[in-house]
Design a protein around this motif. Sequence first.
Motif, PDB file in Angstrom:
ATOM      1  N   ILE A  49       0.833  -1.207   0.000  1.00 45.27           N
ATOM      2  CA  ILE A  49       0.000   0.000   0.000  1.00 45.27           C
ATOM      3  C   ILE A  49       0.865   1.255   0.000  1.00 45.27           C
ATOM      4  CG2 ILE A  49      -1.665   1.325   1.374  1.00 45.27           C
ATOM      5  CD1 ILE A  49      -2.734  -1.469   2.303  1.00 45.27           C
ATOM      6  N   GLN A  50       1.920   1.257   0.783  1.00 49.47           N
ATOM      7  CA  GLN A  50       2.830   2.405   0.808  1.00 49.47           C
ATOM      8  C   GLN A  50       3.446   2.649  -0.573  1.00 49.47           C
ATOM      9  OE1 GLN A  50       5.420   1.192   4.029  1.00 49.47           O
ATOM     10  NE2 GLN A  50       4.517   2.699   5.417  1.00 49.47           N
ATOM     11  N   THR A  51       3.792   1.572  -1.262  1.00 49.34           N
ATOM     12  CA  THR A  51       4.372   1.706  -2.603  1.00 49.34           C
ATOM     13  C   THR A  51       3.382   2.343  -3.576  1.00 49.34           C
ATOM     14  OG1 THR A  51       5.781  -0.232  -2.254  1.00 49.34           O
ATOM     15  CG2 THR A  51       5.392   0.426  -4.531  1.00 49.34           C
ATOM     16  N   ILE A  52       2.118   1.905  -3.520  1.00 46.36           N
ATOM     17  CA  ILE A  52       1.088   2.470  -4.401  1.00 46.36           C
ATOM     18  C   ILE A  52       0.894   3.958  -4.117  1.00 46.36           C
ATOM     19  CG2 ILE A  52      -1.386   2.445  -4.926  1.00 46.36           C
ATOM     20  CD1 ILE A  52      -1.287  -0.605  -4.478  1.00 46.36           C
ATOM     21  N   LEU A  53       0.839   4.317  -2.846  1.00 49.68           N
ATOM     22  CA  LEU A  53       0.644   5.723  -2.476  1.00 49.68           C
ATOM     23  C   LEU A  53       1.821   6.589  -2.909  1.00 49.68           C
ATOM     24  CD1 LEU A  53      -0.937   5.306   1.081  1.00 49.68           C
ATOM     25  CD2 LEU A  53      -2.099   5.930  -1.040  1.00 49.68           C
ATOM     26  N   THR A  90       1.618   7.105  -6.616  1.00 50.28           N
ATOM     27  CA  THR A  90       0.524   8.003  -6.987  1.00 50.28           C
ATOM     28  C   THR A  90       0.860   9.459  -6.662  1.00 50.28           C
ATOM     29  OG1 THR A  90      -1.041   6.213  -6.508  1.00 50.28           O
ATOM     30  CG2 THR A  90      -1.954   8.426  -6.738  1.00 50.28           C
ATOM     31  N   PHE A  91       1.550   9.648  -5.533  1.00 45.65           N
ATOM     32  CA  PHE A  91       1.929  11.007  -5.115  1.00 45.65           C
ATOM     33  C   PHE A  91       3.462  11.068  -4.990  1.00 45.65           C
ATOM     34  CE2 PHE A  91      -2.188   9.957  -3.163  1.00 45.65           C
ATOM     35  CZ  PHE A  91      -2.998  10.923  -3.762  1.00 45.65           C
ATOM     36  N   PRO A  92       4.151  11.181  -6.119  1.00 46.17           N
ATOM     37  CA  PRO A  92       5.622  11.111  -6.106  1.00 46.17           C
ATOM     38  C   PRO A  92       6.304  12.216  -5.306  1.00 46.17           C
ATOM     39  CG  PRO A  92       4.815  11.840  -8.251  1.00 46.17           C
ATOM     40  CD  PRO A  92       3.623  11.399  -7.477  1.00 46.17           C
ATOM     41  N   HIS A  93       5.649  13.363  -5.132  1.00 46.69           N
ATOM     42  CA  HIS A  93       6.249  14.474  -4.397  1.00 46.69           C
ATOM     43  C   HIS A  93       5.626  14.627  -3.003  1.00 46.69           C
ATOM     44  CE1 HIS A  93       8.412  15.574  -7.963  1.00 46.69           C
ATOM     45  NE2 HIS A  93       7.291  15.753  -8.653  1.00 46.69           N
ATOM     46  N   SER A  94       5.154  13.517  -2.483  1.00 41.66           N
ATOM     47  CA  SER A  94       4.525  13.534  -1.154  1.00 41.66           C
ATOM     48  C   SER A  94       5.314  12.636  -0.198  1.00 41.66           C
ATOM     49  CB  SER A  94       3.080  13.052  -1.256  1.00 41.66           C
ATOM     50  OG  SER A  94       3.057  11.686  -1.633  1.00 41.66           O
ATOM     51  N   PHE A  95       4.846  12.616   1.053  1.00 42.97           N
ATOM     52  CA  PHE A  95       5.479  11.756   2.060  1.00 42.97           C
ATOM     53  C   PHE A  95       4.384  10.981   2.777  1.00 42.97           C
ATOM     54  CE2 PHE A  95       6.869  11.085   6.483  1.00 42.97           C
ATOM     55  CZ  PHE A  95       7.959  10.260   6.238  1.00 42.97           C
ATOM     56  N   VAL A  96       4.440   9.665   2.673  1.00 42.86           N
ATOM     57  CA  VAL A  96       3.455   8.809   3.346  1.00 42.86           C
ATOM     58  C   VAL A  96       3.873   8.675   4.806  1.00 42.86           C
ATOM     59  CG1 VAL A  96       2.319   6.567   3.391  1.00 42.86           C
ATOM     60  CG2 VAL A  96       3.018   7.559   1.203  1.00 42.86           C
ATOM     61  N   GLN A  97       3.169   9.363   5.673  1.00 46.46           N
ATOM     62  CA  GLN A  97       3.571   9.414   7.079  1.00 46.46           C
ATOM     63  C   GLN A  97       3.187   8.144   7.832  1.00 46.46           C
ATOM     64  OE1 GLN A  97       1.773  12.504   9.611  1.00 46.46           O
ATOM     65  NE2 GLN A  97       3.845  13.016  10.277  1.00 46.46           N
ATOM     66  N   LYS A 134      -7.747  -7.984  -1.953  1.00 46.72           N
ATOM     67  CA  LYS A 134      -8.714  -7.850  -0.865  1.00 46.72           C
ATOM     68  C   LYS A 134      -9.274  -6.436  -0.900  1.00 46.72           C
ATOM     69  CE  LYS A 134      -9.186  -8.356   4.154  1.00 46.72           C
ATOM     70  NZ  LYS A 134      -8.474  -8.669   5.427  1.00 46.72           N
ATOM     71  N   THR A 135     -10.582  -6.293  -0.618  1.00 51.17           N
ATOM     72  CA  THR A 135     -11.224  -4.980  -0.668  1.00 51.17           C
ATOM     73  C   THR A 135     -11.226  -4.341   0.716  1.00 51.17           C
ATOM     74  OG1 THR A 135     -12.662  -5.694  -2.487  1.00 51.17           O
ATOM     75  CG2 THR A 135     -13.325  -3.721  -1.265  1.00 51.17           C
ATOM     76  N   TYR A 136     -10.641  -3.153   0.785  1.00 48.30           N
ATOM     77  CA  TYR A 136     -10.626  -2.373   2.023  1.00 48.30           C
ATOM     78  C   TYR A 136     -11.394  -1.068   1.819  1.00 48.30           C
ATOM     79  CZ  TYR A 136      -6.831  -5.161   4.137  1.00 48.30           C
ATOM     80  OH  TYR A 136      -6.070  -6.161   4.683  1.00 48.30           O
ATOM     81  N   LYS A 137     -11.949  -0.535   2.904  1.00 44.26           N
ATOM     82  CA  LYS A 137     -12.423   0.842   2.901  1.00 44.26           C
ATOM     83  C   LYS A 137     -11.198   1.741   3.041  1.00 44.26           C
ATOM     84  CE  LYS A 137     -16.747  -0.374   5.240  1.00 44.26           C
ATOM     85  NZ  LYS A 137     -17.538  -0.186   6.487  1.00 44.26           N
ATOM     86  N   LEU A 138     -11.122   2.753   2.210  1.00 43.63           N
ATOM     87  CA  LEU A 138      -9.926   3.586   2.182  1.00 43.63           C
ATOM     88  C   LEU A 138     -10.217   4.980   2.738  1.00 43.63           C
ATOM     89  CD1 LEU A 138      -6.948   3.823   1.291  1.00 43.63           C
ATOM     90  CD2 LEU A 138      -7.774   4.596  -0.941  1.00 43.63           C
ATOM     91  N   HIS A 139      -9.466   5.350   3.774  1.00 43.62           N
ATOM     92  CA  HIS A 139      -9.566   6.685   4.355  1.00 43.62           C
ATOM     93  C   HIS A 139      -8.203   7.359   4.266  1.00 43.62           C
ATOM     94  CE1 HIS A 139     -13.627   6.162   5.942  1.00 43.62           C
ATOM     95  NE2 HIS A 139     -13.273   4.959   6.376  1.00 43.62           N
ATOM     96  N   LEU A 140      -8.114   8.343   3.374  1.00 43.84           N
ATOM     97  CA  LEU A 140      -6.863   9.073   3.180  1.00 43.84           C
ATOM     98  C   LEU A 140      -6.989  10.452   3.812  1.00 43.84           C
ATOM     99  CD1 LEU A 140      -6.085   8.214  -0.564  1.00 43.84           C
ATOM    100  CD2 LEU A 140      -5.253   7.059   1.491  1.00 43.84           C
ATOM    101  N   HIS A 141      -6.009  10.786   4.637  1.00 44.18           N
ATOM    102  CA  HIS A 141      -5.990  12.106   5.265  1.00 44.18           C
ATOM    103  C   HIS A 141      -4.788  12.874   4.719  1.00 44.18           C
ATOM    104  CE1 HIS A 141      -6.596  15.265   8.136  1.00 44.18           C
ATOM    105  NE2 HIS A 141      -5.415  15.056   8.723  1.00 44.18           N
TER     106      HIS A 141
END
Length: 323
Positions: free
Chosen positions: A253-257, A260-267, A306-313
């Motif tokens: 999941i971290q890799t996908i994020l 998707t957002f190459p100039h972001s930081f997955v905290q 697997k299907t998850y509910k996704l909550h992105l902040h």
Amino acid sequence: MSFSHWKKLLYTHLDVDRHTIRTTITDHARLSPTYLFLLLAATVLATLGLLIGSSPVIIGAMIVSPLTWPILRVAYGIATADYSMLFRGIRLLVVSVGLIFFVAFLITKFLPLSTLTDQIVSRTNPTIIDLLVALIAGALAGLALVNKRISKTGAGVAIAASLLPPMCVGGIGAALGLPDITIGGILLSLANIIAILFIASLILVFLIKEDDPLRAKGIGIVTVLLIIIAIPLVFFFFQYVERSARLNEKEQIQTILKQTFPHSFVQTVDISPDTIHAVILIEKGTYISPALTQNIQAAITEEVNKTYKLHLHFVPELQSISE
């Protein structure tokens, strides 16, 4: 081939002399100054190695440790219905284990080292795999009594048995006031001791001719103990598998994020049974469309199956991360 034929074939490669086996075990498994010195030296080495996270020191301690011998004395007592060997072996084993725990406790109390190293933590989550390893080590220890080639690999058998470090971990956990560490170390120690005792007893029963029906009773008791200790280890194994799968999902999941957002930081990425919560630091002014969120969820579903509910902040940074 019949069972008797296999047994005869096995005997041709083994030196099954009951008197020699008894003498060898008795010489090594007694509370002598040499035994105490080796046990104390090994305990000090193992405890220090665990506290500083040094594998070579711990391995050296396992090679020096004489803790396998009391177990083999108990196994011989069961296989031959020799009560003297049995109870003296049990007494020596209890004294040895208590001494290891106490010395490890004292060393940890007096040293200014309280970090839980990987060497400590790795011995606090036993599973059924550890029990299988101990069974193999017990087989080697039993066969080493009657096969000179195997006995020459005594150092390898001692390392495989891994009896000393887990009990030291129990003492370290008690000294640091960490019950989870204490219980985990003691549980792994008990699993190793019972597994080695079980398989070594079976081997000696197979090799030593004795008609006393009490041998079967002794094997039965050890078998029950093995089953009892195996039950929580099976449960812990499935927990370990689940944690490993969850960790793998988290990395995916971290890799996908990140892609998707190459100039972001997955905290952070937290996964519950049916929901993913992620906090992502993004450049100020970045627009996140609903379609993009749906695409991320679809990509995650396809990747982890697997299907998850996704909550992105999303947390906007004060300046562009790419600057």
